[in-house]
Design a protein around this motif. Structure first.
Motif, PDB file in Angstrom:
ATOM      1  N   LYS A 112      29.381  82.165  15.236  1.00 28.57           N
ATOM      2  CA  LYS A 112      28.899  83.547  15.179  1.00 28.57           C
ATOM      3  C   LYS A 112      27.634  83.725  16.022  1.00 28.57           C
ATOM      4  O   LYS A 112      27.451  84.758  16.678  1.00 28.57           O
ATOM      5  CB  LYS A 112      28.636  83.953  13.736  1.00 28.57           C
ATOM      6  N   GLN A 113      26.766  82.730  16.000  1.00 25.07           N
ATOM      7  CA  GLN A 113      25.549  82.799  16.810  1.00 25.07           C
ATOM      8  C   GLN A 113      25.901  82.765  18.305  1.00 25.07           C
ATOM      9  O   GLN A 113      25.336  83.528  19.099  1.00 25.07           O
ATOM     10  CB  GLN A 113      24.613  81.641  16.459  1.00 25.07           C
ATOM     11  N   LYS A 116      27.321  86.123  19.318  1.00 19.90           N
ATOM     12  CA  LYS A 116      26.263  87.139  19.421  1.00 19.90           C
ATOM     13  C   LYS A 116      25.517  87.019  20.749  1.00 19.90           C
ATOM     14  O   LYS A 116      25.223  88.025  21.407  1.00 19.90           O
ATOM     15  CB  LYS A 116      25.294  86.985  18.249  1.00 19.90           C
ATOM     16  N   GLU A 117      25.247  85.786  21.162  1.00 16.26           N
ATOM     17  CA  GLU A 117      24.493  85.553  22.394  1.00 16.26           C
ATOM     18  C   GLU A 117      25.308  85.876  23.647  1.00 16.26           C
ATOM     19  O   GLU A 117      24.737  86.190  24.692  1.00 16.26           O
ATOM     20  CB  GLU A 117      24.047  84.086  22.465  1.00 16.26           C
ATOM     21  N   LYS A 119      28.343  87.936  23.689  1.00 18.16           N
ATOM     22  CA  LYS A 119      29.337  88.979  23.460  1.00 18.16           C
ATOM     23  C   LYS A 119      29.563  89.873  24.685  1.00 18.16           C
ATOM     24  O   LYS A 119      30.699  90.277  24.956  1.00 18.16           O
ATOM     25  CB  LYS A 119      28.922  89.829  22.267  1.00 18.16           C
TER      26      LYS A 119
END
Length: 637
Positions: A112-113, A116-117, A119
């Protein structure tokens, strides 16, 4: 072809021998056709996504399938890479691993991290890849309702609630693991005190996610390439669209800055492929195949008044259309004149020989031979017909085609120029040399100084520019001003007064190398060149006495490597083939097998692989000690 985790072994070998940097070719995803043509690493479908061919599959499985181990062994036993089988195998087993745990993977905090970075580029790339698979083509103009990108397409296909989500997210899975593996290799290199150097292609693929998402940033009606040089007589046509720099400048070149920052996740230095493109790019019309009818973009054209001032009565038909006479046809096609006359030529109202409209571009001529399936005729006639299409003196400017013109590259060697009256020859020659070697210099410097600072300031990476070919006079000064290293190749002296690179012409801010992936390695060059050229090199550059041997003996390769190490450049970089050329036991028997790319061939299959494993190379104590001793003696350890 290796995997990202294998870079750790390369780093170990480099550290053992005293080498300080490992440089690699581009590693971005090129999966367009799912055939061997995707092996070309400079046509990425995304400038951000990494290529799945470099994925190490083992960590994806709790227990490695025995069938995968068997396939690995079979593919690794091949002399050359079987690109299609490797890709098919990796994608099949990667999908198998993903299907077994995709739900838990998508809930993972680390993923998920990462998402996010990344996307901004990752989501469009994954949807693009899904649509490529569904439509069985990367040409997004054929995707129907999805042909024109919009954020609503992402919402529709990449939503966790969508039926397509699991298929789209498979590409998140691939990129997450590729990122993990390349970053681990980069961290390993840094921990060992080594630099990992990447490669930044100048162009983007015409059918890429970048072009799909932001077509306004590119000139899709042109093709990027390079003008003729000693290694490619007709120039090079890479097929990429050129950049719309004015549009890119509106947000401070954000696309470029993002691209640099992505590279900096993995690399401490990078090579800009064809840095000359930041000054000007060679742009070829979509209707042509080779590079002879290209023009520099941007460039200051010649106007009608200038031509008049030189005493030229400018007839666009004579100067801008192919000049063809009966004598030229007879000289060009001594065996097939009736065939080509019947199929390709007619006469205009003035009785001049002209190409028929159906065949008045290189692409139309190529299509004729492809449809007719005449392999024997194609081989003999295609190139001469291309040359006749290019037998012009000036090319009309795209913006003002009736008022402004660009001299055709190397026009002085054409039949059209040869047929001019002497006074016109003198005038055209003067315009030609002014256009290519004088009038553009300040303009091109201004162009580069607008773009390159934005690239340089985006990261702390060391920048090395590949500045080979037809180099404008302003380039060295700009690169020095921006602290960008030049590339100096021994057999490609930039000094017109020397045949080979001379030590006093090498700036400290440079990379020296005996060859590149686009050239013959040392041994092959020695065999391909004329006896006279190699003899001059043997005597003048290596200071050796007597006749040079027919083959490049190990002592010659050693002398060349030693010479490069002694030069005043910041970096001396060597293809692995050239280092192994120093040892008669380790190098390949046939030097022709050492070449990676043939840039004049647009359909070259990139399938080179090392004939030795890194593990075996680590065990070669005498060779490794010799290399360490050479580096130590040159004070480069």
């Amino acid at each position: 072809v290796g995997e990202f985790n294998d870079l750790k072994k390369v780093v170990d070998w480099a550290a053992l021998t005293g080498l300080k940097m490992v440089q690699i070719l581009p590693v971005n995803d090129t999966i367009a056709t799912k055939t061997w043509t995707d092996s070309y690493p400079y046509a990425a479908i995304s400038v951000f996504a990494l290529h799945p061919i470099f994925l190490h599959l083992d960590p994806l499985f709790a227990a490695i399938p025995p069938a995968l181990t068997a396939k690995k062994q079979a593919l690794n036993a091949l002399v050359e890479v079987d690109y299609e089988k490797v890709m098919a195998t990796k994608m099949r087993y990667a999908r198998m691993a993903y299907d077994a745990n995709w739900e838990s993977f998508l809930k993972d905090r680390k993923f998920k991290q990462y998402f996010k970075e990344n996307k901004d580029w990752l989501e469009p790339y994954a949807v693009f890849s899904y649509l490529r698979d569904q439509n069985k083509t990367v040409d997004f103009s054929k995707w129907g309702a999805h042909a024109v990108y919009s954020k609503s397409i992402l919402k529709k296909l990449a939503s966790p609630k969508a039926d397509t989500y699991a298929d789209v997210a498979f590409y998140y899975y691939l990129q997450y693991h590729l990122d993990l593996q390349l970053r681990a290799a980069a961290d390993y290199a840094r921990a060992k005190g080594l630099v990992l150097k990447g490669d930044l292609p100048i162009g983007i693929y015409r059918h890429s996610v970048d072009a799909w998402v932001a077509p306004r940033l590119y000139n899709m009606d042109g093709q990027a390439g390079a003008p003729p040089d000693p290694f490619s007589a007709d120039g090079q046509n890479w097929g990429f669209p050129t950049y719309n720099w004015e549009e890119m400048a509106k947000d401070g070149y954000q696309w470029w800055r993002s691209r640099m920052q992505q590279l900096a996740r993995y690399f401490d230095a990078y090579r800009i492929d064809h840095i000359l493109g930041f000054f000007r790019i060679w742009e070829i019309p979509q209707s042509q195949v080779d590079g002879l009818l290209g023009v520099f973009n941007p460039a200051i054209p010649v106007n009608l008044q200038e031509l008049k001032n030189k005493g030229i009565t400018f007839d666009p038909k004579r100067f801008c259309e192919p000049y063809i006479t009966e004598a030229i046809l007879e000289e060009t096609f001594p065996q097939d004149i009736d065939f080509v006359r019947f199929h390709f030529f007619t006469k205009d109202n003035q009785g001049n020989i002209v190409f028929k409209k159906n065949y008045n571009t290189q692409k139309k001529i190529r299509a004729f031979f492809e449809k007719k399936a005449m392999a024997n005729k194609k081989e003999a006639l295609l190139d001469p017909l291309y040359k006749l299409i290019a037998n012009v003196l000036f090319i009309p400017d795209k913006q003002e085609p009736s008022q402004h013109f660009h001299p055709r590259i190397d026009l002085i060697s054409t039949h059209s120029f040869e047929a001019l009256p002497i006074e016109h020859k003198t005038a055209v020659r003067a315009i030609y040399y002014d256009y290519f070697y004088n009038r553009q210099e300040a303009f091109w410097k201004e162009q580069a100084m607008e773009k390159l600072p934005a690239m340089r300031k985006a990261t702390n990476m060391l920048i090395c520019g590949e500045d080979l070919g037809m180099v404008p006079e302003c380039v060295p000064g700009v690169m020095e001003d921006q602290n960008i290293l030049t590339l100096e190749i021994q057999r490609m002296s930039k000094n017109p007064n020397t045949e080979f690179l001379a030590a006093n012409d090498i700036p400290y801010l440079s990379v020296v190398s005996p060859s590149t992936h686009d050239m013959s390695p040392i041994r092959l060059w020695c065999e391909e060149s004329t006896w006279e050229q190699i003899q001059r090199f043997y005597e003048q550059e290596l200071k050796m006495i007597g006749d040079h041997p027919f083959y490049c003996e190990p002592y010659i390769a050693q002398a060349i490597i030693h010479q490069h190490l002694s030069w005043p450049s910041m970096w001396a970089v060597f293809p692995l083939q050239d280092l192994l050329a120093m040892d008669g036991r380790l190098r390949r028997k046939d030097p022709s097998e050492e070449r990676i790319n043939v840039p004049a061939n647009p359909n070259h299959y990139w399938r080179y692989r090392m004939h030795l494993s890194i593990e075996d190379l680590m065990k070669e104590k005498s060779f490794n000690h010799m290399l360490w001793a050479m580096l130590s003696s040159a004070k480069r350890v």
